[in-house]
Design a protein around this motif. Sequence first.
Motif, PDB file in Angstrom:
ATOM      1  N   CYS A   1      16.061  22.285  -1.313  1.00 12.47           N
ATOM      2  CA  CYS A   1      16.776  21.149  -1.905  1.00 12.47           C
ATOM      3  C   CYS A   1      15.996  19.858  -1.762  1.00 12.47           C
ATOM      4  N   SER A   2      15.073  19.803  -0.808  1.00 10.86           N
ATOM      5  CA  SER A   2      14.464  18.520  -0.456  1.00 10.86           C
ATOM      6  C   SER A   2      13.768  17.814  -1.630  1.00 10.86           C
ATOM      7  N   PRO A   3      13.038  18.510  -2.528  1.00  9.52           N
ATOM      8  CA  PRO A   3      12.403  17.771  -3.621  1.00  9.52           C
ATOM      9  C   PRO A   3      13.424  17.036  -4.483  1.00  9.52           C
ATOM     10  N   VAL A   4      14.547  17.695  -4.744  1.00 11.61           N
ATOM     11  CA  VAL A   4      15.582  17.062  -5.567  1.00 11.61           C
ATOM     12  C   VAL A   4      16.142  15.849  -4.846  1.00 11.61           C
ATOM     13  N   ALA A   5      16.418  16.021  -3.546  1.00 10.00           N
ATOM     14  CA  ALA A   5      16.980  14.917  -2.761  1.00 10.00           C
ATOM     15  C   ALA A   5      16.024  13.731  -2.759  1.00 10.00           C
ATOM     16  N   VAL A   6      14.729  14.012  -2.516  1.00  6.78           N
ATOM     17  CA  VAL A   6      13.736  12.941  -2.479  1.00  6.78           C
ATOM     18  C   VAL A   6      13.692  12.231  -3.830  1.00  6.78           C
TER      19      VAL A   6
ATOM     20  N   VAL B   1      13.822   6.349   3.656  1.00  2.94           N
ATOM     21  CA  VAL B   1      14.804   7.406   3.936  1.00  2.94           C
ATOM     22  C   VAL B   1      14.273   8.755   3.469  1.00  2.94           C
ATOM     23  N   ALA B   2      13.652   8.764   2.279  1.00  8.13           N
ATOM     24  CA  ALA B   2      13.096  10.021   1.759  1.00  8.13           C
ATOM     25  C   ALA B   2      12.067  10.581   2.730  1.00  8.13           C
ATOM     26  N   LEU B   3      11.207   9.689   3.250  1.00  7.31           N
ATOM     27  CA  LEU B   3      10.191  10.115   4.202  1.00  7.31           C
ATOM     28  C   LEU B   3      10.848  10.676   5.462  1.00  7.31           C
ATOM     29  N   LEU B   4      11.911   9.993   5.921  1.00  7.84           N
ATOM     30  CA  LEU B   4      12.610  10.447   7.123  1.00  7.84           C
ATOM     31  C   LEU B   4      13.180  11.854   6.915  1.00  7.84           C
ATOM     32  N   ILE B   5      13.717  12.093   5.735  1.00  7.45           N
ATOM     33  CA  ILE B   5      14.281  13.419   5.449  1.00  7.45           C
ATOM     34  C   ILE B   5      13.200  14.490   5.611  1.00  7.45           C
ATOM     35  N   ILE B   6      12.035  14.220   4.998  1.00 13.20           N
ATOM     36  CA  ILE B   6      10.953  15.196   5.077  1.00 13.20           C
ATOM     37  C   ILE B   6      10.494  15.384   6.525  1.00 13.20           C
ATOM     38  N   LEU B   7      10.348  14.252   7.240  1.00 17.24           N
ATOM     39  CA  LEU B   7       9.925  14.358   8.637  1.00 17.24           C
ATOM     40  C   LEU B   7      10.939  15.150   9.459  1.00 17.24           C
ATOM     41  N   ALA B   8      12.231  14.901   9.205  1.00 16.13           N
ATOM     42  CA  ALA B   8      13.270  15.629   9.932  1.00 16.13           C
ATOM     43  C   ALA B   8      13.141  17.124   9.671  1.00 16.13           C
ATOM     44  N   LEU B   9      12.875  17.486   8.405  1.00 18.16           N
ATOM     45  CA  LEU B   9      12.727  18.901   8.070  1.00 18.16           C
ATOM     46  C   LEU B   9      11.515  19.504   8.787  1.00 18.16           C
TER      47      LEU B   9
ATOM     48  N   LEU C   1       0.808   4.827  -1.727  1.00 17.88           N
ATOM     49  CA  LEU C   1       0.729   6.113  -1.033  1.00 17.88           C
ATOM     50  C   LEU C   1       1.858   7.036  -1.477  1.00 17.88           C
ATOM     51  N   MET C   2       3.045   6.432  -1.719  1.00 18.04           N
ATOM     52  CA  MET C   2       4.193   7.223  -2.153  1.00 18.04           C
ATOM     53  C   MET C   2       3.875   7.995  -3.433  1.00 18.04           C
ATOM     54  N   LEU C   3       3.286   7.287  -4.402  1.00 27.11           N
ATOM     55  CA  LEU C   3       2.966   7.953  -5.670  1.00 27.11           C
ATOM     56  C   LEU C   3       1.915   9.043  -5.459  1.00 27.11           C
ATOM     57  N   THR C   4       0.899   8.732  -4.648  1.00 31.97           N
ATOM     58  CA  THR C   4      -0.138   9.726  -4.359  1.00 31.97           C
ATOM     59  C   THR C   4       0.484  10.990  -3.769  1.00 31.97           C
TER      60      THR C   4
ATOM     61  N   PHE D   1       0.828  -1.206   0.000  1.00 30.00           N
ATOM     62  CA  PHE D   1       0.000   0.000   0.000  1.00 30.00           C
ATOM     63  C   PHE D   1       0.864   1.259   0.000  1.00 30.00           C
ATOM     64  N   MET D   2       1.989   1.194   0.711  1.00 32.00           N
ATOM     65  CA  MET D   2       2.835   2.376   0.826  1.00 32.00           C
ATOM     66  C   MET D   2       3.572   2.689  -0.470  1.00 32.00           C
ATOM     67  N   VAL D   3       4.178   1.674  -1.091  1.00 31.85           N
ATOM     68  CA  VAL D   3       5.064   1.984  -2.216  1.00 31.85           C
ATOM     69  C   VAL D   3       4.714   1.248  -3.509  1.00 31.85           C
ATOM     70  N   GLY D   4       3.653   0.434  -3.525  1.00 30.82           N
ATOM     71  CA  GLY D   4       3.280  -0.260  -4.758  1.00 30.82           C
ATOM     72  C   GLY D   4       4.263  -1.348  -5.111  1.00 30.82           C
ATOM     73  N   ILE D   5       4.600  -1.461  -6.409  1.00 31.96           N
ATOM     74  CA  ILE D   5       5.489  -2.542  -6.833  1.00 31.96           C
ATOM     75  C   ILE D   5       6.949  -2.100  -6.856  1.00 31.96           C
ATOM     76  N   TYR D   6       7.243  -1.059  -6.090  1.00 28.34           N
ATOM     77  CA  TYR D   6       8.635  -0.641  -5.913  1.00 28.34           C
ATOM     78  C   TYR D   6       9.428  -1.847  -5.396  1.00 28.34           C
ATOM     79  N   PRO D   7      10.590  -2.176  -6.006  1.00 30.27           N
ATOM     80  CA  PRO D   7      11.295  -3.426  -5.677  1.00 30.27           C
ATOM     81  C   PRO D   7      11.532  -3.564  -4.169  1.00 30.27           C
ATOM     82  N   GLU D   8      11.281  -4.781  -3.671  1.00 28.40           N
ATOM     83  CA  GLU D   8      11.312  -4.991  -2.231  1.00 28.40           C
ATOM     84  C   GLU D   8      12.673  -4.646  -1.621  1.00 28.40           C
ATOM     85  N   GLU D   9      13.757  -5.022  -2.352  1.00 25.47           N
ATOM     86  CA  GLU D   9      15.079  -4.813  -1.748  1.00 25.47           C
ATOM     87  C   GLU D   9      15.454  -3.325  -1.643  1.00 25.47           C
ATOM     88  N   TYR D  10      14.724  -2.473  -2.362  1.00 23.90           N
ATOM     89  CA  TYR D  10      15.045  -1.037  -2.291  1.00 23.90           C
ATOM     90  C   TYR D  10      14.032  -0.253  -1.471  1.00 23.90           C
TER      91      TYR D  10
END
Lengths: 257, 360
Positions: free
Chosen positions: B128-133, B99-107, B156-159, B84-93
């Motif tokens: 810079c955050s959009p580029v980093a994400v 990490v991207a979410l953590l960056i935003i939360l930290a900000l 949810l990530m894509l949304t 639900f969170m990331v769809g068919i984004y490869p499991e190992e990644y």
Amino acid sequence: MSQIHTATHLADNPVIIEMDGVNKWYDQFHVLKDINLQVRQQEKVVICGPSGSGKSTLIRTLNRLEEHQEGNIIVDGTTLTNDTKNIEVIRREVGMVFQQFNLFPHLSILDNVTIGPVWVRKMPRKQAEEIAYSFLERVGIGEQAHKFPGQLSGGQQQRVAIARALAMQPKIMLFDEPTSALDPEMIKEVLDVMRELADQGMTMICVTHEMGFAREVADTMVFMDQGQIVEYAPAKEFFTNPREERCKAFLEQILNH
Amino acid sequence: MAEKIEDRRPPVTSTGTVGWVRANLLYPWYNALLTVIAGWAIYSAVKPFIQWAIINASITLDPAVAKEYSGAAWGFVRDMWPVFMVGIYPEEYRWRPAVALLIILALVMLTLVERFRGTKWLYALWGCSPVAVFLIIHGGFFTGLEVVDTHYWGGLMLTLILASVAMLFAFPISVLLALGRTSDMPIIKSFCVAYIELVRGVPLITILFMASVVLPLFLPTDMELDKVLRAMVGITMFFSAYLAENIRGGLQGLGKGQYEAADAIGMSYWQKTVLIVLPQALRIVIPPMVNNFIGILKDTSLVGIVGLVDLLQIAFATTSNPKWFGKLEEAYVFVALWYWILCYSLSRYSQHLEKKYASK
């Protein structure tokens, strides 16, 4: 009737504003009719007249808040044209105080006063704040510099508006019915500030119904009716011996209400 | 001489909770009756849901065990939530979106600290955050991370990505459109009017179709525009027209005196616009603007139509999984909960902003 109104009793002072055959229309309505008026440096002109006579429109043409269609207006050596640069040059030298104060409600009192010097005059912020404090001090608002306009009374807001205009260090000040929106007990505090400004030699043009103030401060009185300058006279003469019937009737009304 | 009257406390029975209950729920007798009837109606409407969602529900990860319960099988959500969170984004990644979410939360955390708020470096970090994400989620370029094509983005990530990109770009575009529409310059004005009226007159679905089906017809065959990018462009175009009309409302709500005061000081058009007009106009339109943002967030669910697998489409995808076949109710409730959390947060944030600016 293209007589040029100029203050002969101040003939030594150079002319700073010149209106030459100025006409203005709102659509078909002729609001300013053939205005020929000169204002000299340090002269205090009070313009009075019934409402709708064009007095506010007249001073608003001087800094191009209103456009005129015919004639010439020369302010401090610059002719008002459609050229935006010219208009901005003139506006920098002409301060204006409005009936409704028009302070910027989202900015603190201090920012209201510094915004012009910092952005228009490109003054360093430090210096602009010093100037702002000194003017706020002069109008008696020094301690309230960090409040917002909504927290001040009408009289205080109008005094801030005067400080805001003065902080641009203008050569001319225009007052458009500065006390008309104020409660009676606040009129005096604003007039006191204006009186002091007059004493310091500022060139002032005021549209006002405060005849007591006019009698005390004005060098020259202008009476307007239906878009025309009906009577133009040194203040003393104007109040003791008005020539025109319309003017007499107006003064009767306003002085004996 | 009149004596000074001391302040007294109000009578307890007419104020406070007791007073409120008495005045609104129990008095006079027909209000008490209505209270009872309404209470019973609410109870009987909510009861089946409570029974299904809580009382008879199971949380086991084993579908066979879950079958023994008549209520919801929340084990499905427990099992499938990463999808639900990331769809068919490869499991190992999957750690990368985390990490991207953590960056935003930290900000966000840093922004909440009073001392850091409004500092230049924090603005720079946000900038810079959009580029980093993007770099973390997409990979490639100089990062050394394996490239995960947008084709694999979902859930949810894509949304969230679609909605934030649309908000980020629609906002400045709409400000320019609104300024253009209220300007005196005839060419700019008519362009802005035409754009706004054209885009507003068409449903979002049509624009998404146009962006994904019609647009490629005009491009050379070897040039393939990214599907996600096309959807982003479509949504941004659509909402900038709507937002522009709201912002125009704010511009016109501003008194003439503000423009004149700025003019009288000698400000140029842009000084007046940036320093005086926009700060006030945007404050006026915070509520309708947030309303628009909430609309953007929810309407991203339409991208399913052009083949993207956003949060809503994931609900369909996961329930066709043979292991948890047909758990549609659970999936919809879970998805609805997420949309509600996001929209409600936006709404609360807007109320906070309104309060903050109302005091000035």
